[in-house]
Every structure is written in C-alpha cells, then in structure tokens.
Design an enzyme around this catalytic site. Structure first.
Site, PDB file in Angstrom:
ATOM      1  CG  LEU A  33      24.483  44.760  -4.945  1.00 14.48           C
ATOM      2  CD1 LEU A  33      23.022  45.053  -4.583  1.00 14.48           C
ATOM      3  CD2 LEU A  33      24.552  43.704  -6.045  1.00 14.48           C
ATOM      4  CD  GLU A  90      34.220  31.728 -22.501  1.00 11.18           C
ATOM      5  OE1 GLU A  90      34.552  31.069 -23.522  1.00 11.18           O
ATOM      6  OE2 GLU A  90      33.283  31.401 -21.758  1.00 11.18           O
TER       7      GLU A  90
END
Length: 125
Positions: free
Chosen positions: A52, A73
């Site tokens: 990408l 996290e």
C-alpha cells in the site's frame, strides 16, 4: 530508600530486561484475548503496508500505527492487572482507570484506521 531489584547494570541488566519483556509479551498473548486479536491483525496487515505504501515514510506510518495499537494494548492490560491486583471490588476509581486505558486503545485503533484509510484512498485514486 532503594529498590533491591534495581542493582543490575550493563549487559546483565539488558539481558534480564529482555527476559522480562519477553515474559510480558508472552503473558499478554496467552492471557489477553484482545492482545491476541490485535497481534494477528498486525501480522495480517503488516505485509499489506509494503504493498500500500508509496514511500518509506508511508510504510513507517502504516507499520508504526499497527505497533502503536499493540503498545497501547500492553499498557491497557498492565493497568487492568494492577487494578485487579489491588481489589476485585467495584470502585469508581478502578472503573475510571480501566475505562481510560480502554479509551486509549480505542484512540490507537482510530488513529491506525485513519492512517490506513488515507493510504488506501491515496493508493486507489
């Protein structure tokens, strides 16, 4: 007052710190389903970052946004563990700490989604 566990220096400290970090990653992966899910999201998405990206800077942003999700996290899981260590009793401050840590994870996910969305938009237009 000094911490008796802080006496290591040099290479010995680095080796032990790496062991503690590995133990933390292992504990998060085995004990936290959200961390496992986000780990696999990153494993699957990371190769797409190279497809990408239109520059090394863009690849760094894409990969960095994934890594940020895992970092936040881990911090969220640490906050939850400390709050649970103190008490399982319901308390407004415990709820606030857990909710704020969870909100930090949400912000990391929103940031990553924005970065990936912008890169995808640039790629397809």
């Amino acid at each position: 007052m000094t911490n008796p566990h802080k006496g290591r220096t040099g290479l010995d400290r680095i080796i032990h710190a790496a062991g503690y970090s590995w133990a933390g990653l292992k504990a998060a992966y085995t004990g936290e389903s959200a961390f496992r899910q986000e780990t696999w999201l990153c494993v699957v998405a990371a190769p797409f970052a190279f497809w990408l990206a239109q520059s090394w800077e863009q690849a760094a942003l894409l990969l960095g946004s994934l890594l940020l999700i895992l970092i936040v996290e881990l911090l969220n899981s640490a906050v939850e563990a400390v709050v649970d260590r103190v008490s399982f009793e319901r308390h407004e401050l415990s709820k606030r700490a857990k909710d704020i840590a969870s909100a930090a994870v949400l912000m990391a996910l929103v940031l990553a989604a924005g970065i990936w969305g912008a890169a995808l938009w640039q790629h397809i237009r």
